[in-house]
Design an enzyme around this catalytic site. Sequence first.
Site, short mmCIF file in Angstrom:
data_model
loop_
_atom_site.label_atom_id
_atom_site.label_comp_id
_atom_site.label_asym_id
_atom_site.label_seq_id
_atom_site.Cartn_x
_atom_site.Cartn_y
_atom_site.Cartn_z
N ARG B 65 47.41 43.64 50.57
CA ARG B 65 48.53 44.38 50.02
C ARG B 65 48.57 45.83 50.51
O ARG B 65 49.59 46.30 51.04
CB ARG B 65 48.44 44.38 48.51
CG ARG B 65 49.39 45.30 47.78
CD ARG B 65 48.94 45.50 46.34
NE ARG B 65 48.44 44.24 45.82
CZ ARG B 65 49.23 43.24 45.49
NH1 ARG B 65 50.53 43.39 45.60
NH2 ARG B 65 48.72 42.11 45.04
N THR B 66 47.48 46.54 50.34
CA THR B 66 47.45 47.95 50.71
C THR B 66 47.62 48.11 52.23
O THR B 66 48.35 48.98 52.70
CB THR B 66 46.13 48.60 50.24
OG1 THR B 66 46.01 48.42 48.84
CG2 THR B 66 46.11 50.08 50.57
N LYS B 95 26.95 44.79 63.81
CA LYS B 95 25.91 45.04 64.80
C LYS B 95 25.10 46.28 64.47
O LYS B 95 24.33 46.76 65.28
CB LYS B 95 26.53 45.17 66.20
CG LYS B 95 27.28 43.92 66.67
CD LYS B 95 28.03 44.16 67.97
CE LYS B 95 28.90 42.95 68.34
NZ LYS B 95 29.90 43.28 69.36
N ARG B 116 39.79 51.86 54.53
CA ARG B 116 39.28 51.28 53.28
C ARG B 116 37.82 50.94 53.51
O ARG B 116 37.50 50.25 54.49
CB ARG B 116 40.08 50.02 52.95
CG ARG B 116 39.44 49.06 51.95
CD ARG B 116 39.46 49.53 50.52
NE ARG B 116 40.77 49.77 50.01
CZ ARG B 116 41.45 48.96 49.20
NH1 ARG B 116 40.90 47.84 48.78
NH2 ARG B 116 42.66 49.25 48.78
N HIS B 144 41.44 56.58 45.21
CA HIS B 144 42.49 55.88 45.95
C HIS B 144 43.73 56.78 45.88
O HIS B 144 44.67 56.50 45.16
CB HIS B 144 42.76 54.52 45.28
CG HIS B 144 43.51 53.56 46.12
ND1 HIS B 144 44.12 53.89 47.31
CD2 HIS B 144 43.78 52.22 45.95
CE1 HIS B 144 44.71 52.83 47.82
NE2 HIS B 144 44.52 51.81 47.03
#
Lengths: 316, 316, 316
Positions: B65-66, B95, B116, B144
């Site tokens: 969604r974001t 890695k 994110r 956020h």
Amino acid sequence: MTDTLTAPPARTQVTPRHLTGPEGLDQLLIARLLERAAQFEGGGADADRLGRRLLATIFYEPSTRTRLSFEAAMHRLGGQVLSAESAGKTSSAAKGESLEDAIRVVSAYADAIVLRHPEVGSAARAARVAEVPVISAGDGPGHHPTQALLDLYTIKKELGRLDHLRVGLAGDLRNGRTARSLAVLLTRFAGNELVLIAPPGLRMGEDVRRSVGAQLRVQETPDLAEVAPTLDVLYQTRIQAERFESEAEYERYRGIYQVGPELMRRLPEHAILMHPLPRAGEIDPQVDADPRAAYFRQARNGLWVRMAVLDWAMAG
Amino acid sequence: MTDTLTAPPARTQVTPRHLTGPEGLDQLLIARLLERAAQFEGGGADADRLGRRLLATIFYEPSTRTRLSFEAAMHRLGGQVLSAESAGKTSSAAKGESLEDAIRVVSAYADAIVLRHPEVGSAARAARVAEVPVISAGDGPGHHPTQALLDLYTIKKELGRLDHLRVGLAGDLRNGRTARSLAVLLTRFAGNELVLIAPPGLRMGEDVRRSVGAQLRVQETPDLAEVAPTLDVLYQTRIQAERFESEAEYERYRGIYQVGPELMRRLPEHAILMHPLPRAGEIDPQVDADPRAAYFRQARNGLWVRMAVLDWAMAG
Amino acid sequence: MTDTLTAPPARTQVTPRHLTGPEGLDQLLIARLLERAAQFEGGGADADRLGRRLLATIFYEPSTRTRLSFEAAMHRLGGQVLSAESAGKTSSAAKGESLEDAIRVVSAYADAIVLRHPEVGSAARAARVAEVPVISAGDGPGHHPTQALLDLYTIKKELGRLDHLRVGLAGDLRNGRTARSLAVLLTRFAGNELVLIAPPGLRMGEDVRRSVGAQLRVQETPDLAEVAPTLDVLYQTRIQAERFESEAEYERYRGIYQVGPELMRRLPEHAILMHPLPRAGEIDPQVDADPRAAYFRQARNGLWVRMAVLDWAMAG
């Protein structure tokens, strides 16, 4: 907008311009690609050369960095991208489809394909069935030709030449495809010397050692500290955990050849330290501030070189 | 097309415009961003402002969604997108690469980065090494900021003001970064009152409680039904299963504060019910038809607000 | 660029043009879509028809091929794409969100949605809450309407007509949604005969058998070799491992109906062999060179047909 834009650009080339390994990269083509890359870096080229073209990036192995650099290059040229970042898991491969079938279908949708695949020779196999150019983004422990091109671009930019250099390749030379491809491309220029720095178990494959050894002087040693003062370029690589058969085997090797301030004191003032990235401890972050640490500049050069490769493959 | 378009747009800003948390969002900047968002919603702004710009969306945690809302915002502004929707699994992170290294490389390819990441403070760390703006799309249970901005935009649009409001934040306030960020931004406007509605184990972190408490009236209660009639805004949140250490601990809390028709009868006529979505049972779908249910309108507002943030970060 | 381009294109249609199954595809609409596809293939249509439009491809099940063909179609029409290639795992679905909530939010960001979802009827459910067109890219073992359209397009192009054909559908007819959708669409044209070739355990679902059987002649048989000489079209399908409840059950059926040189000798000269791809052994690669092997041409046709569907849904 003319009507002809609806259809994919006409495919008039009899054979698409594939780049599946270092073989096709002779001195002339390398020079042409590096020159073009320099033009793109300088801003002196038409930004819309690949407008309306579609690039498919098909990755059967994870590599966000490489994928994004190809996709950025395509967008900077005005083109668009179809992206499959985990083709091995989420695609028809999981349903048993052959690579050849997948490529045949994708080559009907896109104007060029960038392929990352875990098997040696996969890019060449794809090129045999594709109707559009196939650019290898790494075929397992095989080759990684665009990485070698951006390595050359970096050396040229940092040191002013591509010949009569003493280049040390260090680390996991058995599994490191970037070192393998760079070794081959260094043979295209006169007077280069190669130092392969690896423990016995991680020696570079005989195929490359033999073909390269026939064309330039090659020294092999497990001792990085000893040869460091003799190098123009130290090309450090990652121990590739994902290519070892067991965790124990990997643990034997991780941690060899860590480059820190002490090793940097042994490296000549004029030399540069390169790394294809990502790193996982082989270079101490303390080294980042050293002007000889060229790896982030090297990563940035990937953009211009990949623009040049895509431009060559699609715009000709 | 001029030649200069080939190169990424010149980076003349000395410091890129990062948005990594609520700190930099003072009343002036909030007002500016919300006004710009309203212009975008109304259609009264140049659609091609970010033409030829590239946004990289780098998600180490899943959030379709974001991610899509940022990408839609970029496309609506005429820009293009590089997308890494599972950077934690399929990229160099697997890695052993540091976030800093990854950001350094991506900032060579893109003109801004939306990040994110599961760790608190990760966006700020990324901003310290990035040469382009870093916009946080959530740093674990930290903050956020663009969600809080779209929450403010929604409140302003629904209730006509951002001050002298009584706002109830309900649910998992310990782990819910959207509630944390919104609490901080509500202190930027006069006369607001905050009601923190959570069981003792899910209280909002002391860091936010203390800083917010110094600036506006804060009430804490575990009893949603009791305070519902006093609220202008009820901001419901999801119990974040993925942040609990055990399934058993999660089960203790899921199901508290379910908002259904009965609770809605206790909410004032003029109030609104918000939720950052996704919901997983905290709001009964029967409530969707209630005109006070603002959460789908709230989600839609994310597009305009993220356009405003991207425009501010890249076009200035 | 005018200011109005900032806002998503106005949504003046009262009901969006959904394509969630074969129901809405009557003879008139099929003819219109196939004609449009032929125009796109011929290059005779405005390439920028969907400029500034955004398509969201939301895949809860893996299908790189289908996703890329829709995305290629969107780009060929000048539009842009939001892509979620593993929505089931990396999105809010993992947090317990309903499909309806997800679609409501995405329909606020995009101008149309292409949905692949594992549940029968999911596309229709999505269409009920979406404010923009929903195009099904497969709803589990339900239907796959754009695949059936491109199958019709292929038959028309290869054989010159869509009526009075004898079409054999072979393989996993219980789980193969492409065969189900094609069977339904063949009823739209006069005089067709259907041969359902499957072992008893993989018979086509009664829902389709009954509705189709009421409109055209249907023969059922487990014997591919016997009926092959009577067919105009042999439509081979994959045994869908992922739809079986156990490995053992899958093993019972894989390997039936392998089409190789011998079977091709039984197929009439004028007939064609189709397959929705990917294949996993049901067609021997030796057959690829046979001019009657139409499956790669079929895959290519997907591009034009999906352009036609997107154009119809968004540009009208």
